[in-house]
Design an enzyme around this catalytic site. Structure first.
Site, PDB file in Angstrom:
ATOM      1  N   GLY A  32       0.580  -0.999  -0.029  1.00 12.75           N
ATOM      2  CA  GLY A  32      -0.017   0.161  -0.036  1.00 12.75           C
ATOM      3  C   GLY A  32       0.984   1.310  -0.078  1.00 12.75           C
ATOM      4  O   GLY A  32       2.058   1.135  -0.161  1.00 12.75           O
TER       5      GLY A  32
ATOM      6  N   LYS B  98     -10.682   3.041  14.338  1.00 11.53           N
ATOM      7  CA  LYS B  98      -9.358   2.773  15.152  1.00 11.53           C
ATOM      8  C   LYS B  98      -9.542   2.602  16.606  1.00 11.53           C
ATOM      9  O   LYS B  98      -8.557   1.983  17.223  1.00 11.53           O
ATOM     10  CB  LYS B  98      -8.914   4.005  14.587  1.00 11.53           C
ATOM     11  CG  LYS B  98      -8.220   4.129  13.214  1.00 11.53           C
ATOM     12  CD  LYS B  98      -7.623   5.325  12.615  1.00 11.53           C
ATOM     13  CE  LYS B  98      -7.038   5.244  11.236  1.00 11.53           C
ATOM     14  NZ  LYS B  98      -6.240   6.390  10.794  1.00 11.53           N
TER      15      LYS B  98
END
Length: 309
Positions: free
Chosen positions: A13, A138
């Site tokens: 990524g 998160k």
């Protein structure tokens, strides 16, 4: 002290490939998870093979095969996850819960860096929907990490230069505007901009550092704390061209979000918090990366912008 062995999950990524390079550059034995899910994505395969040529080890694993994750984790001391958490790409934050379970089962990891690398989600309880989903998820991952008593470092890297600096913080483009630039409010809110390679360098520096154990490492180097207006002025000086400046009041910015699709609303919500509320710089911090690692010569934004001349 021997350098930790590192496993990077999400190594192909945007940030992951930089983490792999920084890990190798700093002398760590580096493993990259090669997921069977890449299928026929030949660009990802070629990137993985390029890591192998540079000295990284590829380790097979899949999020649909928990035991394969456990076996991959057992090979290393540190796990770094860089799976995407932005809506315009893939939004895979909660997939990390499987990785947390694998780390807990393996029982050997001395540091886990989950996929954060942006705003500090602990400061974003008030965030606008739908963009707050990123921060909420998160925090779910953080809770799982801490409940499992896994040693961690959270990295808050603020605004990636690639997405914010080249465009002078304009939406829907990555390169400098030619004639006019939109300023968010008066353009005088302090923002933090980071070269992505520096983000990776600092993250790897932190993995064996006891000062960052079970803490958030903030990347807020002083010369990269700039307002949008200051960034525009840097570009004007470099390019020798003045831009027409159009100020967008906060209420107009919020009103423009109505009727947009989910992805656009999420991104614009983040922009609002950054450029109108100053969410990156309106709180005190403990551990700051450029203080901890003064040997790192981080990229200043005037240097970064020169590539666009």
């Amino acid at each position: 002290m021997a350098k930790s062995k590192v496993l990077v999950v999400g190594g192909t990524g945007y940030i992951g490939r930089r983490i792999v390079k920084a890990s190798l550059d700093q002398g760590h034995t580096t493993y990259v998870l090669q997921r069977s899910e890449i299928g026929l994505d030949i660009e990802k395969l070629h990137l993985l093979l390029s890591f192998k040529k540079q000295g990284a080890h590829l380790v097979q694993g899949s999020f649909s095969d928990q035991q394969s994750l456990v076996e991959a984790v057992k090979k290393v001391d540190v796990v770094i996850c860089t799976m995407s958490g932005v809506h315009f790409k893939s939004h895979n934050i909660l997939m990390q819960l499987k990785l947390v379970d694998a780390i807990k089962e393996a029982g050997n990891v001395k540091r886990f860096l989950p996929s954060e690398f942006g705003m500090d989600p602990a400061t974003m309880e008030h965030a606008l929907a739908p963009g707050r989903e990123t921060f909420d998820q998160k925090m779910i991952v953080r809770k799982a990490i801490e409940d499992a008593k896994i040693p961690f470092t959270y990295v808050s890297a603020n605004c990636f230069a690639g997405y914010f600096v080249g465009s002078l913080c304009q939406l829907e483009t990555l390169t400098p505007p030619k004639d006019k630039v939109r300023l968010y409010g008066d353009g005088n809110v302090k923002v933090v901009f980071m070269d992505e390679d520096d983000v990776a360098t600092y993250a790897i520096k932190a993995i064996d550092d006891p000062r960052t154990l079970n803490k958030t490492l903030y990347l807020r180097p002083p010369e990269n704390i700039l307002t949008q207006r200051q960034l525009v002025e840097i570009w004007e000086k470099l390019s020798g061209k003045k831009l027409e400046k159009i100020s967008i009041p906060g209420e107009d910015f919020l009103a423009s979000m109505k009727g947009m699709d989910y992805v656009a609303q999420a991104g614009m919500g983040h922009f609002y918090h950054i450029f109108y509320e100053g969410c990156l710089t309106n709180f005190e911090i403990e551990e700051e990366a450029s203080d901890l690692y003064p040997e790192v010569k981080y990229t200043r934004m005037d240097e970064y912008l020169k590539i666009f001349l």
